[in-house]
Design a protein around this motif. Structure first.
Motif, PDB file in Angstrom:
ATOM      1  N   ALA A  98       0.833  -1.204   0.000  1.00 36.06           N
ATOM      2  CA  ALA A  98       0.000   0.000   0.000  1.00 36.06           C
ATOM      3  C   ALA A  98       0.864   1.250   0.000  1.00 36.06           C
ATOM      4  O   ALA A  98       1.900   1.307   0.676  1.00 36.06           O
ATOM      5  N   VAL A  99       0.420   2.250  -0.755  1.00 37.89           N
ATOM      6  CA  VAL A  99       1.036   3.566  -0.731  1.00 37.89           C
ATOM      7  C   VAL A  99      -0.071   4.603  -0.735  1.00 37.89           C
ATOM      8  O   VAL A  99      -1.169   4.344  -1.244  1.00 37.89           O
ATOM      9  N   HIS A 100       0.210   5.814  -0.225  1.00 42.44           N
ATOM     10  CA  HIS A 100      -0.834   6.832  -0.231  1.00 42.44           C
ATOM     11  C   HIS A 100      -0.399   8.157  -0.840  1.00 42.44           C
ATOM     12  O   HIS A 100      -1.246   8.936  -1.246  1.00 42.44           O
ATOM     13  N   ASP A 101       0.894   8.451  -0.917  1.00 38.83           N
ATOM     14  CA  ASP A 101       1.258   9.736  -1.492  1.00 38.83           C
ATOM     15  C   ASP A 101       1.220   9.648  -3.010  1.00 38.83           C
ATOM     16  O   ASP A 101       1.393   8.585  -3.612  1.00 38.83           O
ATOM     17  N   ALA A 102       1.014  10.788  -3.638  1.00 35.35           N
ATOM     18  CA  ALA A 102       0.779  10.827  -5.082  1.00 35.35           C
ATOM     19  C   ALA A 102       1.958  10.298  -5.885  1.00 35.35           C
ATOM     20  O   ALA A 102       1.796   9.567  -6.869  1.00 35.35           O
ATOM     21  N   ARG A 103       3.153  10.652  -5.477  1.00 37.39           N
ATOM     22  CA  ARG A 103       4.333  10.212  -6.231  1.00 37.39           C
ATOM     23  C   ARG A 103       4.490   8.693  -6.180  1.00 37.39           C
ATOM     24  O   ARG A 103       4.797   8.047  -7.183  1.00 37.39           O
ATOM     25  N   SER A 104       4.252   8.130  -5.010  1.00 31.11           N
ATOM     26  CA  SER A 104       4.370   6.677  -4.873  1.00 31.11           C
ATOM     27  C   SER A 104       3.262   5.967  -5.629  1.00 31.11           C
ATOM     28  O   SER A 104       3.482   4.903  -6.229  1.00 31.11           O
ATOM     29  N   ARG A 105       2.063   6.539  -5.610  1.00 33.63           N
ATOM     30  CA  ARG A 105       0.968   5.916  -6.364  1.00 33.63           C
ATOM     31  C   ARG A 105       1.290   5.881  -7.846  1.00 33.63           C
ATOM     32  O   ARG A 105       1.034   4.897  -8.537  1.00 33.63           O
TER      33      ARG A 105
END
Length: 130
Positions: A98-105
């Protein structure tokens, strides 16, 4: 932070199907994009599929497109990976992340790749053998 638990792995014959589950607990499942990855001994973890949390868009690695289907049920805090037409080369430990920040998504869901911000589950083993 979200915590993840995978389930649904097992031994299956070639051509068979499995449905893997990634159950989340903790805060804010709706804010996380979820990816599925797999790993075999001696090899790097590779991306398989991803589903975004904002728009529900999905993406797949070329090696699994057409055989794997990812979906999410936000009411159950769970993401599923339906695997059909299993092949021996699909044998691996499967992990959700799981990721939540925009760059990681963007990196995880567009690039279908591992990023260092991923929160991991412990994995579930899939063995495809006759």
């Amino acid at each position: 932070q979200v915590q993840l638990v995978e389930s649904g792995g097992g031994l299956v014959q070639p051509g068979g199907s499995l449905r893997l589950s990634c159950a989340a607990s903790g805060f804010g499942f709706d804010y996380y994009a979820i990816g599925w990855f797999r790993q075999t001994p001696g090899k790097e973890r590779e991306g398989v599929s991803c589903i975004d949390n904002n728009n529900g868009e999905t993406n797949y690695a070329d090696s699994v497109a057409g055989r794997f289907t990812i979906s999410r049920d936000n009411a159950k805090n769970t993401v599923y990976l339906q695997i059909d037409s299993l092949k021996p080369k699909d044998t691996a430990d499967y992990y959700c992340g799981a990721v939540h920040d925009a760059r990681s998504r963007l990196a995880m869901c567009v690039g279908i790749r591992v990023v260092d911000t991923i929160v991991w589950g412990r994995g579930t083993r899939v063995t495809v053998s006759s």
